[in-house]
Design an enzyme around this catalytic site. Structure first.
Site, PDB file in Angstrom:
ATOM      1  N   HIS A 143      34.104 -29.234 -51.114  1.00  0.00           N
ATOM      2  CA  HIS A 143      32.911 -28.098 -51.759  1.00  0.00           C
ATOM      3  C   HIS A 143      31.901 -29.132 -51.424  1.00  0.00           C
ATOM      4  O   HIS A 143      30.312 -29.038 -51.845  1.00  0.00           O
ATOM      5  CB  HIS A 143      32.718 -28.074 -52.989  1.00  0.00           C
ATOM      6  CG  HIS A 143      31.972 -28.765 -54.073  1.00  0.00           C
ATOM      7  ND1 HIS A 143      31.748 -29.914 -54.771  1.00  0.00           N
ATOM      8  CD2 HIS A 143      31.118 -27.249 -54.298  1.00  0.00           C
ATOM      9  CE1 HIS A 143      30.919 -29.092 -55.620  1.00  0.00           C
ATOM     10  NE2 HIS A 143      30.146 -28.176 -55.876  1.00  0.00           N
ATOM     11  N   GLU A 198      29.475 -28.827 -48.472  1.00  0.00           N
ATOM     12  CA  GLU A 198      28.353 -27.888 -48.538  1.00  0.00           C
ATOM     13  C   GLU A 198      27.236 -28.550 -49.792  1.00  0.00           C
ATOM     14  O   GLU A 198      26.574 -27.558 -48.818  1.00  0.00           O
ATOM     15  CB  GLU A 198      29.249 -26.703 -50.011  1.00  0.00           C
ATOM     16  CG  GLU A 198      28.371 -25.851 -49.868  1.00  0.00           C
ATOM     17  CD  GLU A 198      28.906 -25.087 -51.541  1.00  0.00           C
ATOM     18  OE1 GLU A 198      28.088 -24.566 -52.234  1.00  0.00           O
ATOM     19  OE2 GLU A 198      29.830 -24.958 -51.422  1.00  0.00           O
ATOM     20  N   HIS A 199      27.661 -29.157 -49.702  1.00  0.00           N
ATOM     21  CA  HIS A 199      26.493 -29.544 -50.577  1.00  0.00           C
ATOM     22  C   HIS A 199      26.013 -30.379 -49.645  1.00  0.00           C
ATOM     23  O   HIS A 199      24.241 -30.184 -49.559  1.00  0.00           O
ATOM     24  CB  HIS A 199      26.655 -31.217 -51.615  1.00  0.00           C
ATOM     25  CG  HIS A 199      26.541 -30.514 -53.204  1.00  0.00           C
ATOM     26  ND1 HIS A 199      26.580 -30.695 -54.534  1.00  0.00           N
ATOM     27  CD2 HIS A 199      28.104 -29.279 -53.497  1.00  0.00           C
ATOM     28  CE1 HIS A 199      26.291 -29.720 -55.164  1.00  0.00           C
ATOM     29  NE2 HIS A 199      27.430 -29.585 -55.199  1.00  0.00           N
ATOM     30  N   GLU A 258      28.135 -32.491 -61.511  1.00  0.00           N
ATOM     31  CA  GLU A 258      29.126 -31.527 -61.930  1.00  0.00           C
ATOM     32  C   GLU A 258      30.544 -31.161 -62.462  1.00  0.00           C
ATOM     33  O   GLU A 258      30.778 -30.694 -62.683  1.00  0.00           O
ATOM     34  CB  GLU A 258      28.791 -30.859 -60.995  1.00  0.00           C
ATOM     35  CG  GLU A 258      29.345 -29.339 -60.230  1.00  0.00           C
ATOM     36  CD  GLU A 258      29.032 -28.603 -59.129  1.00  0.00           C
ATOM     37  OE1 GLU A 258      29.293 -27.619 -58.933  1.00  0.00           O
ATOM     38  OE2 GLU A 258      28.874 -29.599 -57.952  1.00  0.00           O
TER      39      GLU A 258
END
Length: 417
Positions: free
Chosen positions: A46, A49-50, A126
């Site tokens: 993840h 991905e950022h 997040e």
């Protein structure tokens, strides 16, 4: 209109031509996600991905955003348990630009130290935001209890501790291990031919080299867990699950039919008995999680603390009725038509069609046409569904999670059929 090619470097290219639309949706899919992480780098899929959106050797993050906005495009990405996808939807006249942007992000992202530090804080926020959303958090807690000490049981975001451990070397190591041609699928759907897609993919990805790291993937061991966790919130959020089947098991179709009747829509048993007839919950539904070698059917409900046991009793009452009586022929026909209608209506856009063919190729390694799926649904018999219900609804296979203000609350978890 579906076609597939394999580039010389191993990248699979799949497409579905839709000549009557003016858009093209492109996605670059990787057969990697949180399942392929280890405990020390939990959340790195993840995190990468950022970082892909933070700038390349040719473009800054602002440049990417402005170029996409200038043509009315829609750029996004997501990380799942077993795959990661970067996708861009544009007018068909901008297909070349879409492939240029995606290849630039995937092959030339900088992974700059300052971007890593900045994004570390963003992802931390997040995580905190997610922890403040108990209706979402409860599902991850539930999976962790069901499949403990296994990557499928871990959440996708990572933890504050694991995110703090990330550094440029460890991030690049994971990228080099799994962002490889033999682990990649380029998918597109819309107003472009397969030959045009292959030409673009060859032009922008031809020099991409590397081989995926060999990793032993083991199935998770199921735990019939009972997890009751106190958290300051207005509602108690509960998950009641049972062991199901993996995504390629033929029994998945009877499971879909049962799930749809149980809690898959507004006419389902749980929605009608708990929300419509008694007003005990706003949100009540069931869903099927399917992976390569594991599956879980889960019921979710959110309700006031005073109503938890009543809601749980009603859920179990419905499950007992399903197990003792099964479903009727009429219910099965209704459920089949609902599933087929939802499937077909959900594929009316180029982006949804791209997602379907891309995900199938990256997770299954094959294409299953809509006609094949509809045919498999139609072939399910009443006996198939009722046998699957009997197989799943066993007290020893039930797992339960409750999250909310339950310090002084006694929840009856002595489930039986």
């Amino acid at each position: 209109m579906y076609k597939k090619s394999v580039l010389p470097n191993g990248i699979r290219v799949v497409s579905e031509t839709i000549p009557y639309v003016k858009s093209v949706s492109m996605g670059v899919w990787l057969a990697t996600g949180s399942r392929f992480e280890e405990e020390y780098n939990h959340g790195v899929s993840h995190f990468i991905e950022h970082l892909m959106f933070k700038g390349t050797a040719r473009r800054s993050a602002k440049d990417i955003a402005e170029i996409v906005d200038a043509v009315g495009g829609q750029l996004n990405a997501f990380t799942a348990k077993e795959c990661t996808c970067y996708y861009l939807k544009v007018l068909d006249s901008h297909a070349d630009l879409a492939m240029d942007i995606l290849s630039d992000m995937l092959l030339s992202s900088k992974f700059a130290e300052e971007d890593i530090e900045r994004e570390r804080q963003v992802v931390m926020e997040e995580v905190h935001m997610y922890e403040d959303s108990p209706d979402e958090l409860v599902h991850d807690i539930h999976l962790d209890a069901v499949w403990p000490v296994h990557p499928l049981g871990r959440n996708i975001l990572g933890t504050t501790d694991s995110i703090e451990r990330f550094n440029r070397d460890s991030i690049l190591k994971y990228y080099q291990d799994f962002y490889t041609p033999d682990n990649m699928v380029i998918a597109a759907a819309g107003n472009m031919t397969h030959e045009e897609l292959v030409a673009l993919a060859t032009r922008y990805f031809n020099d991409f080299k590397g081989q995926k790291r060999k990793l032993a993937v083991t199935p998770p061991n199921f735990e019939s867990a009972r997890s009751i966790i106190s958290k300051d919130s207005e509602q108690v959020h509960i998950c009641l699950g049972t062991l199901s089947v993996p995504q390629e098991d033929p029994k998945i179709y009877p499971v879909y039919i049962f799930n749809n009747l149980l809690g898959g829509g507004i006419s389902s048993k749980l929605f009608q008995t708990i929300r419509e007839e008694r007003g005990l919950a706003y949100s009540i539904y069931s869903y099927q999680n399917s992976y390569k070698d594991a599956g879980l059917l889960t019921i979710y409900a959110g309700t006031r603390p005073a109503n938890v046991n009543q809601v749980l009793d009603l859920i179990l009452e419905n499950l007992r009725e399903f197990r003792s009586k099964g479903i009727s022929e009429q219910e099965m026909i209704k459920s089949k038509e609902q599933i087929k209608g939802s499937l077909l209506l959900g594929l009316e856009s180029s982006s949804s069609r791209m997602s379907r063919i891309g995900k199938m190729e990256v997770t299954l390694g094959k294409f299953v046409s809509l006609d094949e799926v509809v045919n498999k649904i139609d072939q399910v018999t009443l006996t198939d569904v009722n046998q699957m219900i009997e197989q799943m609804l066993v007290a020893e296979k039930l797992c339960f999670t409750a999250l909310g203000p339950i310090n002084s609350l006694t929840i009856n978890t002595n489930f039986s059929f």
